[in-house]
Design a protein around this motif. Sequence first.
Motif, PDB file in Angstrom:
ATOM      1  N   PRO A 194     -19.115 -27.147  -6.076  1.00  6.68           N
ATOM      2  CA  PRO A 194     -17.867 -27.915  -5.947  1.00  6.68           C
ATOM      3  C   PRO A 194     -18.062 -29.306  -5.362  1.00  6.68           C
ATOM      4  O   PRO A 194     -17.264 -30.223  -5.632  1.00  6.68           O
ATOM      5  CB  PRO A 194     -17.021 -27.047  -5.009  1.00  6.68           C
ATOM      6  CG  PRO A 194     -17.559 -25.657  -5.199  1.00  6.68           C
ATOM      7  CD  PRO A 194     -19.031 -25.850  -5.396  1.00  6.68           C
ATOM      8  N   GLU A 195     -19.121 -29.501  -4.576  1.00 10.41           N
ATOM      9  CA  GLU A 195     -19.342 -30.796  -3.942  1.00 10.41           C
ATOM     10  C   GLU A 195     -19.693 -31.876  -4.952  1.00 10.41           C
ATOM     11  O   GLU A 195     -19.602 -33.066  -4.647  1.00 10.41           O
ATOM     12  CB  GLU A 195     -20.462 -30.679  -2.902  1.00 10.41           C
ATOM     13  CG  GLU A 195     -20.103 -29.751  -1.731  1.00 10.41           C
ATOM     14  CD  GLU A 195     -21.217 -29.666  -0.715  1.00 10.41           C
ATOM     15  OE1 GLU A 195     -22.261 -30.345  -0.918  1.00 10.41           O
ATOM     16  OE2 GLU A 195     -21.067 -28.925   0.274  1.00 10.41           O
ATOM     17  N   VAL A 196     -20.082 -31.471  -6.135  1.00  4.72           N
ATOM     18  CA  VAL A 196     -20.433 -32.433  -7.181  1.00  4.72           C
ATOM     19  C   VAL A 196     -19.186 -33.122  -7.725  1.00  4.72           C
ATOM     20  O   VAL A 196     -19.244 -34.259  -8.216  1.00  4.72           O
ATOM     21  CB  VAL A 196     -21.195 -31.713  -8.313  1.00  4.72           C
ATOM     22  CG1 VAL A 196     -21.343 -32.617  -9.537  1.00  4.72           C
ATOM     23  CG2 VAL A 196     -22.565 -31.250  -7.820  1.00  4.72           C
ATOM     24  N   GLU A 212     -25.003 -32.005 -16.887  1.00  4.12           N
ATOM     25  CA  GLU A 212     -24.223 -31.044 -16.116  1.00  4.12           C
ATOM     26  C   GLU A 212     -24.523 -29.623 -16.601  1.00  4.12           C
ATOM     27  O   GLU A 212     -24.566 -28.675 -15.803  1.00  4.12           O
ATOM     28  CB  GLU A 212     -22.735 -31.354 -16.242  1.00  4.12           C
ATOM     29  CG  GLU A 212     -21.910 -30.854 -15.084  1.00  4.12           C
ATOM     30  CD  GLU A 212     -20.516 -31.441 -15.084  1.00  4.12           C
ATOM     31  OE1 GLU A 212     -19.561 -30.663 -14.974  1.00  4.12           O
ATOM     32  OE2 GLU A 212     -20.386 -32.686 -15.200  1.00  4.12           O
ATOM     33  N   ILE A 213     -24.720 -29.481 -17.898  1.00  2.00           N
ATOM     34  CA  ILE A 213     -25.167 -28.198 -18.439  1.00  2.00           C
ATOM     35  C   ILE A 213     -26.499 -27.811 -17.811  1.00  2.00           C
ATOM     36  O   ILE A 213     -26.720 -26.661 -17.424  1.00  2.00           O
ATOM     37  CB  ILE A 213     -25.280 -28.273 -19.974  1.00  2.00           C
ATOM     38  CG1 ILE A 213     -23.884 -28.236 -20.606  1.00  2.00           C
ATOM     39  CG2 ILE A 213     -26.144 -27.142 -20.519  1.00  2.00           C
ATOM     40  CD1 ILE A 213     -23.873 -28.281 -22.110  1.00  2.00           C
ATOM     41  N   MET A 237     -29.982 -40.627 -14.783  1.00  2.43           N
ATOM     42  CA  MET A 237     -29.639 -39.244 -14.469  1.00  2.43           C
ATOM     43  C   MET A 237     -29.199 -39.074 -13.017  1.00  2.43           C
ATOM     44  O   MET A 237     -29.774 -39.675 -12.113  1.00  2.43           O
ATOM     45  CB  MET A 237     -30.845 -38.323 -14.725  1.00  2.43           C
ATOM     46  CG  MET A 237     -31.310 -38.262 -16.155  1.00  2.43           C
ATOM     47  SD  MET A 237     -32.757 -37.175 -16.325  1.00  2.43           S
ATOM     48  CE  MET A 237     -33.171 -37.421 -18.048  1.00  2.43           C
ATOM     49  N   LYS A 238     -28.211 -38.220 -12.815  1.00  2.00           N
ATOM     50  CA  LYS A 238     -27.796 -37.836 -11.464  1.00  2.00           C
ATOM     51  C   LYS A 238     -28.623 -36.653 -10.953  1.00  2.00           C
ATOM     52  O   LYS A 238     -28.821 -36.504  -9.759  1.00  2.00           O
ATOM     53  CB  LYS A 238     -26.316 -37.442 -11.470  1.00  2.00           C
ATOM     54  CG  LYS A 238     -25.347 -38.557 -11.806  1.00  2.00           C
ATOM     55  CD  LYS A 238     -23.919 -38.018 -11.790  1.00  2.00           C
ATOM     56  CE  LYS A 238     -22.908 -39.094 -12.148  1.00  2.00           C
ATOM     57  NZ  LYS A 238     -21.519 -38.552 -12.189  1.00  2.00           N
ATOM     58  N   TYR A 239     -29.075 -35.826 -11.886  1.00  2.27           N
ATOM     59  CA  TYR A 239     -29.780 -34.598 -11.515  1.00  2.27           C
ATOM     60  C   TYR A 239     -31.099 -34.476 -12.287  1.00  2.27           C
ATOM     61  O   TYR A 239     -31.306 -33.530 -13.052  1.00  2.27           O
ATOM     62  CB  TYR A 239     -28.904 -33.377 -11.795  1.00  2.27           C
ATOM     63  CG  TYR A 239     -27.451 -33.598 -11.470  1.00  2.27           C
ATOM     64  CD1 TYR A 239     -27.025 -33.773 -10.155  1.00  2.27           C
ATOM     65  CD2 TYR A 239     -26.482 -33.646 -12.488  1.00  2.27           C
ATOM     66  CE1 TYR A 239     -25.691 -33.988  -9.855  1.00  2.27           C
ATOM     67  CE2 TYR A 239     -25.150 -33.859 -12.194  1.00  2.27           C
ATOM     68  CZ  TYR A 239     -24.762 -34.039 -10.881  1.00  2.27           C
ATOM     69  OH  TYR A 239     -23.437 -34.252 -10.593  1.00  2.27           O
ATOM     70  N   ASN A 263     -25.486 -38.228 -20.346  1.00  2.00           N
ATOM     71  CA  ASN A 263     -24.028 -38.248 -20.426  1.00  2.00           C
ATOM     72  C   ASN A 263     -23.505 -37.888 -21.813  1.00  2.00           C
ATOM     73  O   ASN A 263     -22.305 -37.954 -22.067  1.00  2.00           O
ATOM     74  CB  ASN A 263     -23.500 -39.627 -20.014  1.00  2.00           C
ATOM     75  CG  ASN A 263     -23.803 -39.942 -18.564  1.00  2.00           C
ATOM     76  OD1 ASN A 263     -23.614 -39.086 -17.692  1.00  2.00           O
ATOM     77  ND2 ASN A 263     -24.295 -41.137 -18.292  1.00  2.00           N
ATOM     78  N   GLY A 264     -24.422 -37.511 -22.694  1.00  2.65           N
ATOM     79  CA  GLY A 264     -24.013 -37.130 -24.034  1.00  2.65           C
ATOM     80  C   GLY A 264     -23.300 -35.784 -24.046  1.00  2.65           C
ATOM     81  O   GLY A 264     -23.427 -34.978 -23.114  1.00  2.65           O
ATOM     82  N   ASN A 265     -22.546 -35.545 -25.102  1.00  2.00           N
ATOM     83  CA  ASN A 265     -21.826 -34.285 -25.235  1.00  2.00           C
ATOM     84  C   ASN A 265     -22.688 -33.234 -25.917  1.00  2.00           C
ATOM     85  O   ASN A 265     -23.750 -33.537 -26.475  1.00  2.00           O
ATOM     86  CB  ASN A 265     -20.538 -34.491 -26.040  1.00  2.00           C
ATOM     87  CG  ASN A 265     -19.572 -35.437 -25.357  1.00  2.00           C
ATOM     88  OD1 ASN A 265     -19.559 -35.536 -24.128  1.00  2.00           O
ATOM     89  ND2 ASN A 265     -18.764 -36.140 -26.144  1.00  2.00           N
ATOM     90  N   THR A 266     -22.222 -31.993 -25.875  1.00  2.00           N
ATOM     91  CA  THR A 266     -22.911 -30.875 -26.511  1.00  2.00           C
ATOM     92  C   THR A 266     -21.949 -30.183 -27.465  1.00  2.00           C
ATOM     93  O   THR A 266     -20.795 -29.943 -27.114  1.00  2.00           O
ATOM     94  CB  THR A 266     -23.419 -29.872 -25.456  1.00  2.00           C
ATOM     95  OG1 THR A 266     -24.397 -30.505 -24.643  1.00  2.00           O
ATOM     96  CG2 THR A 266     -24.039 -28.644 -26.116  1.00  2.00           C
ATOM     97  N   THR A 267     -22.403 -29.863 -28.655  1.00  2.48           N
ATOM     98  CA  THR A 267     -21.555 -29.181 -29.627  1.00  2.48           C
ATOM     99  C   THR A 267     -21.626 -27.668 -29.422  1.00  2.48           C
ATOM    100  O   THR A 267     -22.514 -27.147 -28.743  1.00  2.48           O
ATOM    101  CB  THR A 267     -21.987 -29.502 -31.063  1.00  2.48           C
ATOM    102  OG1 THR A 267     -23.308 -28.964 -31.289  1.00  2.48           O
ATOM    103  CG2 THR A 267     -22.004 -31.007 -31.302  1.00  2.48           C
ATOM    104  N   ARG A 268     -20.705 -26.968 -30.054  1.00  4.62           N
ATOM    105  CA  ARG A 268     -20.715 -25.506 -29.983  1.00  4.62           C
ATOM    106  C   ARG A 268     -21.989 -24.931 -30.602  1.00  4.62           C
ATOM    107  O   ARG A 268     -22.542 -23.951 -30.102  1.00  4.62           O
ATOM    108  CB  ARG A 268     -19.482 -24.956 -30.700  1.00  4.62           C
ATOM    109  CG  ARG A 268     -18.210 -25.063 -29.890  1.00  4.62           C
ATOM    110  CD  ARG A 268     -16.961 -24.830 -30.713  1.00  4.62           C
ATOM    111  NE  ARG A 268     -16.926 -23.586 -31.449  1.00  4.62           N
ATOM    112  CZ  ARG A 268     -16.586 -22.400 -30.933  1.00  4.62           C
ATOM    113  NH1 ARG A 268     -16.271 -22.317 -29.649  1.00  4.62           N
ATOM    114  NH2 ARG A 268     -16.559 -21.300 -31.688  1.00  4.62           N
TER     115      ARG A 268
END
Length: 293
Positions: A194-196, A212-213, A237-239, A263-268
């Motif tokens: 949660p601190e993120v 984030e994933i 990158m943050k992580y 920061n890119g998105n991920t598809t299903r």
Amino acid sequence: MMKKLFAIVVALSLVGSAHSFAFAEKKATVSIPEGTSAYKIVDKEGNFVDLEFTYKKDEITVVVTVPNTENDPQIITVPLENTEKRDEDSADSTGGDLKNDSIFSVPTDSVNHWARNDILLMTQLGLLKGYPDGTFKPEKTITRAEYAALLERVLKMASTVPKPVETTVFSDVKPDDWFFGPVSSLVVRKNINPEVYLEGHFFPNAAIPREEIALWTAVDVPEISSQDVKFKDESAMKYPVDVKKVAAAGLLKGFPDGSFRPNGNTTRAEAATMMVRFLKMKGIINEQNERKM
């Protein structure tokens, strides 16, 4: 011609020791690409069975062997329905081939998709679901809430997942939200920190960034050397530690230009492929095709 898949449901008893047996109480449907001659199913305790396939025009013979025991191999014969006539009838009015994959529950918009096998497996295991119209929407971006639900379901197959707590951690994740349980459980497991998230906002319906994933998933990845993993956009990158850890495990991969695009998105479809890799890493499934993600 498109590679066909067939599904076999096997209820197996696995040997735990010379005097005890561990029974596989849950049934799972595993999709095996046609042409596979040998296959191994391993559970998270390390028990395994070997499957050998012999293909004939009208049947498939499966020999199930439990290694290191005196048990005789079991032979299963799977009759194949003659599909030649049905394939002719399945051509649409424009002359196109509909592939007739409905018997394998392949979503209608994923028949020719690069992640077809992974999507099929994930849907058969109940880890990802399609839409009422029969589609999967493989190129649809996955949200934080959706990935939380997916990761929780996958973790239940691979490890222990605590029950969600009643406490509201995020201001925009309420107890009556469909995703409250998965998010709460992942907070307890420390996959979600949660601190993120600033000011207590989770933004559940926003697309989840790739890094984030990696952050959420890295918690369940064993320690592995990542010193050889390098991306040209690491400064963004943050992580970076978590990204490299997940990349070193082969769960997330970079792009041909050497970037990771945190920061890119991920598809299903990409999420399905990543979770198949995760289950392979955990020894839950085996022999699935890998693709770039």
